[in-house]
Design an enzyme around this catalytic site. Structure first.
Site, short mmCIF file in Angstrom:
data_model
loop_
_atom_site.label_atom_id
_atom_site.label_comp_id
_atom_site.label_asym_id
_atom_site.label_seq_id
_atom_site.Cartn_x
_atom_site.Cartn_y
_atom_site.Cartn_z
N GLU A 21 -10.58 6.35 20.33
CA GLU A 21 -9.35 6.16 21.11
C GLU A 21 -8.26 5.52 20.25
OE1 GLU A 21 -10.18 5.27 25.61
OE2 GLU A 21 -11.59 4.09 24.39
N TYR A 53 17.78 2.35 33.40
CA TYR A 53 16.44 2.95 33.46
C TYR A 53 16.02 3.39 32.06
CZ TYR A 53 18.27 3.84 38.19
OH TYR A 53 18.88 3.75 39.42
N GLU A 73 -5.41 -3.75 30.81
CA GLU A 73 -4.88 -5.00 31.34
C GLU A 73 -3.93 -5.66 30.33
OE1 GLU A 73 -8.89 -4.38 33.35
OE2 GLU A 73 -8.00 -3.93 31.42
N LYS A 99 -4.65 6.04 32.81
CA LYS A 99 -5.31 6.62 31.65
C LYS A 99 -6.05 7.88 32.11
CE LYS A 99 -8.21 4.97 27.85
NZ LYS A 99 -8.95 3.79 27.34
#
Length: 123
Positions: A21, A53, A73, A99
């Site tokens: 990953e 934005y 987190e 994810k």
């Protein structure tokens, strides 16, 4: 309180506990909700009186790509911290970090973390 919402911001980044990953990266999807008083820009119709934005999205993308973390987190917290730091009018920010390509052997749409951070609790 009024809100600014960004939904489905796609970011390719390198987060996760598995070595592949961090090496290969994957897609993440961010939803951001920011509590901000929009009464002034509602009256003035002036872009200088609101939170951009586009700038919030650029901040989130930058944070997602400036370091690699194991946990959603931690990434979510970093994004929230930076948004609160860079945009003083924002009082509360909610981050949902999805994810969709998590390396889990199961049929799922995505895994996600949802956090809420308020300016008054920032230290």
């Amino acid at each position: 309180m009024d809100q600014i919402e960004i939904r489905g911001l796609k970011v390719f980044a390198y987060h996760g506990v598995n070595p592949e990953e961090k090496r290969d990266g994957q897609n993440f999807i961010l939803d951001i909700t920011a509590d901000v008083d929009l009464s002034r820009p509602c009256r003035t119709d002036n872009v200088e009186d609101t939170v951009s934005y586009a700038k919030v999205m650029k901040t989130a993308i930058r944070v997602m790509n400036e370091a690699s973390y194991d946990l959603l987190e931690k990434v979510s917290q970093r994004v929230a911290d930076q948004i609160l730091e860079e945009y003083p009018p924002i009082q509360t920010v909610e981050i949902t970090l999805k994810k969709p390509e998590a390396p889990i052997r199961a049929d799922f749409d995505y895994v996600a973390v949802h956090i809420v951070r308020r300016r008054e609790t920032q230290q």
